[in-house]
Design a protein around this motif. Structure first.
Motif, PDB file in Angstrom:
ATOM      1  N   ARG A  82       0.776  -1.104   0.050  1.00 59.78           N
ATOM      2  CA  ARG A  82      -0.007  -0.029   0.048  1.00 59.78           C
ATOM      3  C   ARG A  82       0.732   1.191  -0.010  1.00 59.78           C
ATOM      4  NH1 ARG A  82      -5.464  -0.569   3.265  1.00 59.78           N
ATOM      5  NH2 ARG A  82      -6.319   1.419   2.552  1.00 59.78           N
ATOM      6  N   ILE A  83       0.782   2.001  -0.923  1.00 57.85           N
ATOM      7  CA  ILE A  83       1.622   3.403  -1.110  1.00 57.85           C
ATOM      8  C   ILE A  83       0.657   4.498  -1.589  1.00 57.85           C
ATOM      9  CG2 ILE A  83       3.655   1.958  -1.970  1.00 57.85           C
ATOM     10  CD1 ILE A  83       2.830   2.981  -4.798  1.00 57.85           C
ATOM     11  N   PHE A  84       1.244   5.727  -1.598  1.00 58.73           N
ATOM     12  CA  PHE A  84       0.598   7.091  -1.757  1.00 58.73           C
ATOM     13  C   PHE A  84       1.461   7.532  -2.989  1.00 58.73           C
ATOM     14  CE2 PHE A  84      -0.525   6.768   2.815  1.00 58.73           C
ATOM     15  CZ  PHE A  84      -1.734   7.081   2.668  1.00 58.73           C
ATOM     16  N   GLU A  85       0.721   7.923  -4.075  1.00 61.19           N
ATOM     17  CA  GLU A  85       1.407   8.469  -5.054  1.00 61.19           C
ATOM     18  C   GLU A  85       0.766   9.785  -5.651  1.00 61.19           C
ATOM     19  OE1 GLU A  85       2.866   4.746  -7.873  1.00 61.19           O
ATOM     20  OE2 GLU A  85       0.638   5.195  -7.610  1.00 61.19           O
ATOM     21  N   HIS A  86       1.707  10.734  -6.259  1.00 62.33           N
ATOM     22  CA  HIS A  86       0.906  11.913  -6.617  1.00 62.33           C
ATOM     23  C   HIS A  86       0.678  11.574  -8.044  1.00 62.33           C
ATOM     24  CE1 HIS A  86       3.336  14.296  -3.939  1.00 62.33           C
ATOM     25  NE2 HIS A  86       2.167  15.081  -3.983  1.00 62.33           N
ATOM     26  N   TRP A  87      -0.830  11.973  -8.324  1.00 60.04           N
ATOM     27  CA  TRP A  87      -1.052  11.869  -9.808  1.00 60.04           C
ATOM     28  C   TRP A  87      -1.625  13.215 -10.346  1.00 60.04           C
ATOM     29  CZ3 TRP A  87      -3.731   6.695 -11.847  1.00 60.04           C
ATOM     30  CH2 TRP A  87      -2.892   5.655 -11.240  1.00 60.04           C
ATOM     31  N   HIS A  88      -1.666  13.305 -11.602  1.00 59.57           N
ATOM     32  CA  HIS A  88      -1.958  14.257 -12.184  1.00 59.57           C
ATOM     33  C   HIS A  88      -3.576  14.266 -13.268  1.00 59.57           C
ATOM     34  CE1 HIS A  88      -1.375  18.294 -14.770  1.00 59.57           C
ATOM     35  NE2 HIS A  88      -1.994  18.444 -13.728  1.00 59.57           N
ATOM     36  N   HIS A  89      -4.324  14.900 -12.740  1.00 62.47           N
ATOM     37  CA  HIS A  89      -5.716  14.829 -13.693  1.00 62.47           C
ATOM     38  C   HIS A  89      -5.600  15.722 -15.073  1.00 62.47           C
ATOM     39  CE1 HIS A  89     -10.269  13.825 -13.883  1.00 62.47           C
ATOM     40  NE2 HIS A  89      -9.690  13.409 -15.035  1.00 62.47           N
ATOM     41  N   THR A  90      -4.582  14.939 -15.989  1.00 56.56           N
ATOM     42  CA  THR A  90      -4.331  15.859 -17.267  1.00 56.56           C
ATOM     43  C   THR A  90      -5.376  16.118 -18.106  1.00 56.56           C
ATOM     44  OG1 THR A  90      -3.435  13.880 -18.086  1.00 56.56           O
ATOM     45  CG2 THR A  90      -1.768  15.026 -17.167  1.00 56.56           C
ATOM     46  N   SER A  91      -6.301  15.115 -18.309  1.00 53.23           N
ATOM     47  CA  SER A  91      -7.180  15.332 -19.060  1.00 53.23           C
ATOM     48  C   SER A  91      -8.860  15.815 -18.474  1.00 53.23           C
ATOM     49  CB  SER A  91      -7.334  13.858 -20.027  1.00 53.23           C
ATOM     50  OG  SER A  91      -6.240  13.628 -20.682  1.00 53.23           O
ATOM     51  N   GLY A  92      -8.476  16.098 -17.190  1.00 53.98           N
ATOM     52  CA  GLY A  92      -9.653  16.354 -16.607  1.00 53.98           C
ATOM     53  C   GLY A  92      -9.580  17.797 -15.961  1.00 53.98           C
ATOM     54  N   CYS A  93      -9.679  17.801 -14.637  1.00 49.63           N
ATOM     55  CA  CYS A  93      -9.693  19.154 -13.752  1.00 49.63           C
ATOM     56  C   CYS A  93      -8.224  19.679 -13.678  1.00 49.63           C
ATOM     57  CB  CYS A  93     -10.395  18.951 -12.468  1.00 49.63           C
ATOM     58  SG  CYS A  93      -9.365  17.724 -11.488  1.00 49.63           S
ATOM     59  N   ARG A  94      -7.259  18.900 -14.025  1.00 53.27           N
ATOM     60  CA  ARG A  94      -5.903  19.085 -13.984  1.00 53.27           C
ATOM     61  C   ARG A  94      -5.367  19.549 -12.614  1.00 53.27           C
ATOM     62  NH1 ARG A  94      -3.718  19.387 -18.563  1.00 53.27           N
ATOM     63  NH2 ARG A  94      -1.954  20.676 -18.092  1.00 53.27           N
ATOM     64  N   ARG A  95      -6.031  18.918 -11.625  1.00 47.76           N
ATOM     65  CA  ARG A  95      -5.576  19.130 -10.223  1.00 47.76           C
ATOM     66  C   ARG A  95      -4.539  17.860  -9.981  1.00 47.76           C
ATOM     67  NH1 ARG A  95      -7.000  23.241  -6.868  1.00 47.76           N
ATOM     68  NH2 ARG A  95      -6.775  21.727  -5.162  1.00 47.76           N
ATOM     69  N   PHE A  96      -3.797  17.964  -8.839  1.00 44.23           N
ATOM     70  CA  PHE A  96      -2.862  17.035  -8.593  1.00 44.23           C
ATOM     71  C   PHE A  96      -3.571  16.509  -7.418  1.00 44.23           C
ATOM     72  CE2 PHE A  96       0.136  19.583 -10.787  1.00 44.23           C
ATOM     73  CZ  PHE A  96       1.176  18.715 -11.247  1.00 44.23           C
ATOM     74  N   LEU A  97      -3.504  14.910  -7.404  1.00 41.51           N
ATOM     75  CA  LEU A  97      -4.378  14.136  -6.348  1.00 41.51           C
ATOM     76  C   LEU A  97      -3.126  13.237  -6.031  1.00 41.51           C
ATOM     77  CD1 LEU A  97      -7.001  12.932  -8.765  1.00 41.51           C
ATOM     78  CD2 LEU A  97      -7.143  15.071  -7.377  1.00 41.51           C
ATOM     79  N   VAL A  98      -3.612  12.717  -4.669  1.00 41.19           N
ATOM     80  CA  VAL A  98      -2.696  11.739  -4.172  1.00 41.19           C
ATOM     81  C   VAL A  98      -3.699  10.494  -3.872  1.00 41.19           C
ATOM     82  CG1 VAL A  98      -1.672  11.033  -1.919  1.00 41.19           C
ATOM     83  CG2 VAL A  98      -1.456  13.320  -2.662  1.00 41.19           C
ATOM     84  N   VAL A  99      -2.929   9.318  -4.517  1.00 42.23           N
ATOM     85  CA  VAL A  99      -3.757   8.202  -4.662  1.00 42.23           C
ATOM     86  C   VAL A  99      -3.135   7.157  -3.668  1.00 42.23           C
ATOM     87  CG1 VAL A  99      -4.338   6.144  -6.424  1.00 42.23           C
ATOM     88  CG2 VAL A  99      -4.549   8.833  -7.297  1.00 42.23           C
ATOM     89  N   GLU A 100      -3.880   6.550  -2.992  1.00 41.44           N
ATOM     90  CA  GLU A 100      -3.271   5.514  -2.030  1.00 41.44           C
ATOM     91  C   GLU A 100      -3.764   4.397  -2.882  1.00 41.44           C
ATOM     92  OE1 GLU A 100      -3.857   3.792   2.401  1.00 41.44           O
ATOM     93  OE2 GLU A 100      -5.267   5.346   1.831  1.00 41.44           O
ATOM     94  N   ARG A 101      -2.941   3.243  -3.159  1.00 40.18           N
ATOM     95  CA  ARG A 101      -3.225   1.934  -4.002  1.00 40.18           C
ATOM     96  C   ARG A 101      -2.218   1.079  -3.564  1.00 40.18           C
ATOM     97  NH1 ARG A 101      -0.430   0.587  -8.682  1.00 40.18           N
ATOM     98  NH2 ARG A 101       1.306   2.051  -9.314  1.00 40.18           N
ATOM     99  N   ASP A 102      -2.611  -0.293  -3.844  1.00 41.25           N
ATOM    100  CA  ASP A 102      -1.678  -1.241  -3.704  1.00 41.25           C
ATOM    101  C   ASP A 102      -0.766  -1.520  -4.992  1.00 41.25           C
ATOM    102  OD1 ASP A 102      -0.773  -4.075  -4.096  1.00 41.25           O
ATOM    103  OD2 ASP A 102      -2.146  -4.597  -2.280  1.00 41.25           O
ATOM    104  N   ASN A 103       0.330  -1.468  -4.880  1.00 40.81           N
ATOM    105  CA  ASN A 103       1.266  -1.417  -5.958  1.00 40.81           C
ATOM    106  C   ASN A 103       1.724  -2.910  -6.181  1.00 40.81           C
ATOM    107  OD1 ASN A 103       3.363  -1.682  -4.293  1.00 40.81           O
ATOM    108  ND2 ASN A 103       4.702  -0.117  -5.061  1.00 40.81           N
ATOM    109  N   ALA A 104       1.410  -4.055  -5.314  1.00 42.71           N
ATOM    110  CA  ALA A 104       2.165  -5.235  -5.254  1.00 42.71           C
ATOM    111  C   ALA A 104       1.187  -6.293  -6.362  1.00 42.71           C
ATOM    112  CB  ALA A 104       2.132  -5.767  -4.212  1.00 42.71           C
ATOM    113  N   ALA A 105       0.138  -6.649  -5.573  1.00 44.48           N
ATOM    114  CA  ALA A 105      -0.871  -7.658  -6.547  1.00 44.48           C
ATOM    115  C   ALA A 105      -2.096  -7.131  -6.948  1.00 44.48           C
ATOM    116  CB  ALA A 105      -0.981  -8.832  -5.434  1.00 44.48           C
ATOM    117  N   SER A 106      -2.952  -6.695  -6.291  1.00 39.31           N
ATOM    118  CA  SER A 106      -4.142  -6.172  -6.979  1.00 39.31           C
ATOM    119  C   SER A 106      -4.175  -5.020  -7.411  1.00 39.31           C
ATOM    120  CB  SER A 106      -5.089  -6.163  -5.573  1.00 39.31           C
ATOM    121  OG  SER A 106      -4.937  -5.060  -4.859  1.00 39.31           O
ATOM    122  N   HIS A 107      -3.247  -3.995  -7.231  1.00 37.95           N
ATOM    123  CA  HIS A 107      -3.532  -2.760  -7.844  1.00 37.95           C
ATOM    124  C   HIS A 107      -4.915  -1.734  -7.437  1.00 37.95           C
ATOM    125  CE1 HIS A 107       0.435  -3.000  -9.777  1.00 37.95           C
ATOM    126  NE2 HIS A 107       0.036  -3.880 -10.387  1.00 37.95           N
TER     127      HIS A 107
END
Length: 93
Positions: free
Chosen positions: A51-76
């Motif tokens: 389980r990690i926190f990543e910066h994501w940019h909504h480039t084709s939408g509101c253009r806001r920077f978001l923080v996504v908490e997700r599983d980067n190992a098995a399930s994503h």
């Protein structure tokens, strides 16, 4: 990875509208910090599994920077999406 991300501003959107910008865990050094502190911040990153926190940019939408908490190992699985400004407020308490 799940093919849909729930943007707090735009609602459920396809993941192709977003760009991953990197880990949201490192803390930026103060402006007068040492060269070593800046080197570590820019170049030395952990690569944890799970389980990690990543910066994501909504480039084709509101253009806001978001923080996504997700599983980067098995399930994503995406657990939570927060506006980056709100994330900073939450974590600086």
């Amino acid at each position: 990875m799940a093919s849909l991300i729930t943007c707090p501003h735009c609602g459920v959107r396809p993941k192709e509208e977003f760009s991953i910008r990197g880990s949201a865990s490192p803390v930026r050094p103060a402006a007068g910090a040492s060269d070593e502190a800046w080197h570590a911040y820019v170049f030395l990153r952990d690569n944890p599994k799970g389980r990690i926190f990543e910066h994501w940019h909504h480039t084709s939408g509101c253009r806001r920077f978001l923080v996504v908490e997700r599983d980067n190992a098995a399930s994503h699985e995406v657990y939570r999406v927060t506006d980056a400004q709100d994330f900073v407020r939450e974590t600086s308490r």
